[in-house]
Motif scaffolding. Structure first.
Motif, PDB file in Angstrom:
ATOM      1  N   LEU A  80       0.826  -1.215   0.000  1.00 15.58           N
ATOM      2  CA  LEU A  80       0.000   0.000   0.000  1.00 15.58           C
ATOM      3  C   LEU A  80       0.856   1.259   0.000  1.00 15.58           C
ATOM      4  O   LEU A  80       0.469   2.292  -0.543  1.00 15.58           O
ATOM      5  N   LEU A  81       2.031   1.155   0.622  1.00 19.99           N
ATOM      6  CA  LEU A  81       2.931   2.312   0.648  1.00 19.99           C
ATOM      7  C   LEU A  81       3.303   2.759  -0.758  1.00 19.99           C
ATOM      8  O   LEU A  81       3.652   3.903  -0.995  1.00 19.99           O
ATOM      9  N   VAL A  84      -0.020   0.364  -4.288  1.00 18.45           N
ATOM     10  CA  VAL A  84      -0.407  -0.904  -4.915  1.00 18.45           C
ATOM     11  C   VAL A  84      -1.202  -1.732  -3.906  1.00 18.45           C
ATOM     12  O   VAL A  84      -0.710  -2.026  -2.814  1.00 18.45           O
ATOM     13  N   TYR A 116      -2.983   3.792  -9.130  1.00 18.40           N
ATOM     14  CA  TYR A 116      -2.762   5.004  -9.926  1.00 18.40           C
ATOM     15  C   TYR A 116      -2.794   4.735 -11.426  1.00 18.40           C
ATOM     16  O   TYR A 116      -3.222   5.568 -12.200  1.00 18.40           O
TER      17      TYR A 116
ATOM     18  N   LEU B  23     -11.010   2.034   8.674  1.00 19.47           N
ATOM     19  CA  LEU B  23     -10.061   1.188   7.962  1.00 19.47           C
ATOM     20  C   LEU B  23      -9.832   1.734   6.548  1.00 19.47           C
ATOM     21  O   LEU B  23      -8.695   1.869   6.085  1.00 19.47           O
ATOM     22  N   VAL B  27      -6.397   3.190   4.881  1.00 18.71           N
ATOM     23  CA  VAL B  27      -5.893   2.699   3.589  1.00 18.71           C
ATOM     24  C   VAL B  27      -5.705   3.858   2.623  1.00 18.71           C
ATOM     25  O   VAL B  27      -4.678   3.986   1.950  1.00 18.71           O
ATOM     26  N   VAL B  30      -2.662   5.930   3.567  1.00 23.89           N
ATOM     27  CA  VAL B  30      -1.402   5.247   3.234  1.00 23.89           C
ATOM     28  C   VAL B  30      -1.149   5.319   1.733  1.00 23.89           C
ATOM     29  O   VAL B  30      -0.057   5.652   1.274  1.00 23.89           O
ATOM     30  N   VAL B  31      -2.214   5.040   0.956  1.00 22.03           N
ATOM     31  CA  VAL B  31      -2.072   5.034  -0.506  1.00 22.03           C
ATOM     32  C   VAL B  31      -1.740   6.424  -1.033  1.00 22.03           C
ATOM     33  O   VAL B  31      -0.947   6.584  -1.956  1.00 22.03           O
ATOM     34  N   SER B  32      -2.350   7.446  -0.415  1.00 22.38           N
ATOM     35  CA  SER B  32      -2.135   8.804  -0.926  1.00 22.38           C
ATOM     36  C   SER B  32      -0.725   9.303  -0.629  1.00 22.38           C
ATOM     37  O   SER B  32      -0.256  10.255  -1.224  1.00 22.38           O
ATOM     38  N   ARG B  34       1.955   7.830  -1.374  1.00 21.74           N
ATOM     39  CA  ARG B  34       2.611   6.804  -2.182  1.00 21.74           C
ATOM     40  C   ARG B  34       4.138   6.979  -2.245  1.00 21.74           C
ATOM     41  O   ARG B  34       4.642   8.043  -2.602  1.00 21.74           O
ATOM     42  N   LYS B  35       4.838   5.922  -1.896  1.00 22.33           N
ATOM     43  CA  LYS B  35       6.297   5.930  -1.985  1.00 22.33           C
ATOM     44  C   LYS B  35       6.706   5.578  -3.412  1.00 22.33           C
ATOM     45  O   LYS B  35       6.087   4.741  -4.047  1.00 22.33           O
ATOM     46  N   ARG B  36       7.754   6.204  -3.881  1.00 24.63           N
ATOM     47  CA  ARG B  36       8.279   5.917  -5.213  1.00 24.63           C
ATOM     48  C   ARG B  36       9.759   5.609  -5.143  1.00 24.63           C
ATOM     49  O   ARG B  36      10.460   6.113  -4.276  1.00 24.63           O
ATOM     50  N   MET B  37      10.188   4.767  -6.036  1.00 24.72           N
ATOM     51  CA  MET B  37      11.590   4.380  -6.051  1.00 24.72           C
ATOM     52  C   MET B  37      12.414   5.232  -7.005  1.00 24.72           C
ATOM     53  O   MET B  37      13.604   4.971  -7.182  1.00 24.72           O
ATOM     54  N   SER B 232       5.346   0.530 -13.008  1.00 23.62           N
ATOM     55  CA  SER B 232       4.581   1.542 -12.273  1.00 23.62           C
ATOM     56  C   SER B 232       4.326   1.137 -10.830  1.00 23.62           C
ATOM     57  O   SER B 232       3.950   1.970 -10.022  1.00 23.62           O
ATOM     58  N   PHE B 233       4.513  -0.135 -10.485  1.00 17.69           N
ATOM     59  CA  PHE B 233       4.360  -0.538  -9.094  1.00 17.69           C
ATOM     60  C   PHE B 233       5.351   0.199  -8.192  1.00 17.69           C
ATOM     61  O   PHE B 233       5.110   0.377  -7.018  1.00 17.69           O
ATOM     62  N   LEU B 234       6.489   0.560  -8.776  1.00 20.88           N
ATOM     63  CA  LEU B 234       7.549   1.130  -7.941  1.00 20.88           C
ATOM     64  C   LEU B 234       8.055   2.492  -8.387  1.00 20.88           C
ATOM     65  O   LEU B 234       8.584   3.239  -7.574  1.00 20.88           O
TER      66      LEU B 234
END
Lengths: 234, 312
Positions: A80-81, A84, A116, B23, B27, B30-32, B34-37, B232-234
């Motif tokens: 979720l972080l 996803v 997203y 809950l 969620v 946490v989603v908002s 969003r961590k990116r690599m 796009s997952f990361l």
């Protein structure tokens, strides 16, 4: 970005299939409910912190459909972080049981959706475990049902399958099957169960040329995983 | 109507749905966040100032004095970009004669993802010796966040700083037919971006050289993991050299160490090379790793090969 964050995200990337231990080593009793939480992940050397299991976490719910079949669903917080959603739906079926031991099969479907972009993945999973209740203590109050204390050891294999034949730019996917081996102990109490598990993640794949230093029992192959789980049954 | 119905159901059942609501809220929160690599691709180190030969830290290559460059040929330059509404100055080093750019052939060097220009300075000195010292002018610059260049290291800023470098060269009188671009590793992205979008940048290169290029951000992700994970997952990175190169019409020289385990020949360089239409050449170096190809090939042989390609 500090080392811990880098290693955390690399673990998400590299060992995303190793983010949880066995959900149900054996089925719940018929009509029994369970909520659970699991923590842990691949063991990595984190500069300044030592060698630790990385903190993947998930929460889940299970229900005993019959004495030999439990269905469950789990949600993964770490994914979720990254925006996803990752959930799995799974079952724990016991095809064989004799006295204090049994074998369980746990098929699961791991579902990931990028909130997203809509990108998604379905990764099937099949786990098999052998368990042995080496210590059973029944209190008089619960004779015949819900033993007060059961201590169980178990071992098995976890198999993730990546059915996507091609990757980006039409490259062939060379890792269709990703196995892991697990060994664990479960302390089963009337309402609360506790679980410790070690995994040898992906022992057939090299762990070289990865930025993170993964200690492994198999040298340059695989990685070690350590997990803790807690279940509340009602 | 559906929405108002849902709201009505929510209000009337708020007590029952309270836990579910909280809950869902957690969620959503946490989603908002969003961590990116993305930032993992950029590995800059800040500097107060550039020391060049006096720099004592790790460098890309270990060069002998044979490839020294006199101070008279070293020029600190800077050019602006806008980063988050603020003007920042991109720091660059030009080796050559800045007053003769209008008639010289110039190599614009886009460095890799590590540290800063002091780290890559030995490479710039090598290129300054191609065809003899001073035969070609060589411009190198630090992307935002690298070395003494302020700002954020992002894909957009990397392209913006390359655009600004091209603008600076153009204002000095350089024309596209005398511009060569070379990208190493991460630097292959701005080279493919500029060469693949002719007319959208101040200048377009007449030839490009890619050393250890990476194919795309998504392939980098998929190479790192065992599962075939969507990029796009990361990451939000859109870098896709393997696709951009299909639009490049100028000649390409591809150099890659066969033992490069970070960006492998098979999964990265070869894909870029295979997708390139038209004129192209390749140099694969047995034993060469990601950073060591010039050393393994031999410094002189390395620059002679590049000079031969440029001079054709």
């Amino acid at each position: 970005m500090n080392s811990f964050k880098i290693i955390l995200i690399l673990n998400v990337l590299i060992f995303s299939f190793g983010c949880a231990p066995t959900r149900y080593v054996k089925p719940l009793e018929r009509g029994e409910h369970s909520v659970n939480a699991h923590f842990g992940g691949p063991v990595s050397k984190v500069p300044g912190m030592g060698t630790i299991p990385l903190p993947f976490s998930s929460i889940g719910y299970g229900y005993g459909l019959s004495e030999d079949l439990t269905v469950s669903g789990n949600m993964y917080a770490t994914s979720l972080l990254f925006g996803v959603g990752q959930v799995d739906v799974s079952a724990c079926y016991q095809p064989w049981k004799k006295d204090r031991m049994g074998i369980t099969l746990s098929p699961a479907l791991n579902i990931l959706v990028d909130f997203y972009t809509g990108a998604n993945r379905l990764w099937p999973q099949l786990d098999a475990n052998y368990y042995f209740d080496y210590s059973i203590y029944r209190s008089r109050a619960v004779e015949g049902r819900n033993p007060k204390r059961i201590n169980t050891v178990y071992a098995g294999i976890s198999n993730w399958f990546d059915p996507y034949l091609t990757e980006s730019q039409g490259r062939k996917n060379e890792q269709f099957w990703i196995p892991s081996l697990q060994f664990g102990h479960q302390w089963e109490r009337r309402h609360w169960d506790y679980q410790l598990e070690m995994k040898i993640l992906a022992p057939i794949y090299s762990n070289e040329n990865i930025v993170v230093d993964y200690p492994s029992l198999l040298g340059n192959y695989g990685a070690l995983g350590a997990y803790f789980g807690v279940h509340y049954k009602f | 109507m559906v929405l108002s119905g849902l709201i009505l159901v929510f209000i009337t059942n708020f007590k029952k749905m309270k836990k579910l609501f909280f809950l869902a809220l957690i969620v959503l929160l946490v989603v908002s966040c969003r961590k990116r690599m993305d930032s993992f691709l950029f590995n800059p180190s800040p500097l107060e100032t550039y020391l060049l030969d006096a720099y004592q830290g790790e460098t890309s290559l270990d060069l002998s004095g044979q490839y020294a460059v006199p101070n008279s040929m070293i020029h600190r330059v800077e050019f602006p970009i806008i980063d988050n509404g603020e003007t920042i100055m991109i720091q660059g080093i030009y080796v050559g004669d800045t007053s003769s750019i209008a008639s010289d052939t110039v190599l614009l060097y886009c460095h890799g993802n590590k540290d800063h220009m002091d780290f890559y300075w030995p490479r710039q000195k090598l290129y300054a010796h191609m065809g003899g010292l001073g035969r070609y002018g060589v411009l190198m610059f630090d992307y935002p966040g690298y070395g003494a260049t302020k700002g954020s290291p992002t894909e957009e800023n990397m392209y913006a700083s390359t655009r600004s470098a091209l603008q600076w060269l153009k204002e000095k009188g350089l024309t596209s037919n005398r511009l060569m671009m070379m990208g190493f590793s991460l630097g292959s992205a701005p080279v493919c971006e500029v060469a693949g979008h002719e007319g959208e940048y101040p200048l377009a290169p007449s030839k490009i050289i890619l050393e250890a290029p990476f194919a795309s951000a998504e392939i980098l992700i998929q190479d790192g993991g065992l599962l075939s994970m969507p990029g796009s997952f990361l990451v939000d990175l859109k870098i896709d050299n393997a696709t951009e190169i299909k639009k490049v019409n100028v000649p390409l020289l591809w150099i890659h160490g066969e033992d490069d385990s970070f960006l492998t020949v098979a999964h990265h360089g070869q894909l870029v090379y295979d997708n390139k239409p038209g004129a192209k050449e390749k140099v694969l170096i047995p034993g060469g790793e990601h950073e060591t190809t010039p050393f393994v090939m031999g410094y002189q042989a390395y620059i002679d090969r590049i000079a031969a390609f440029i001079g054709q």
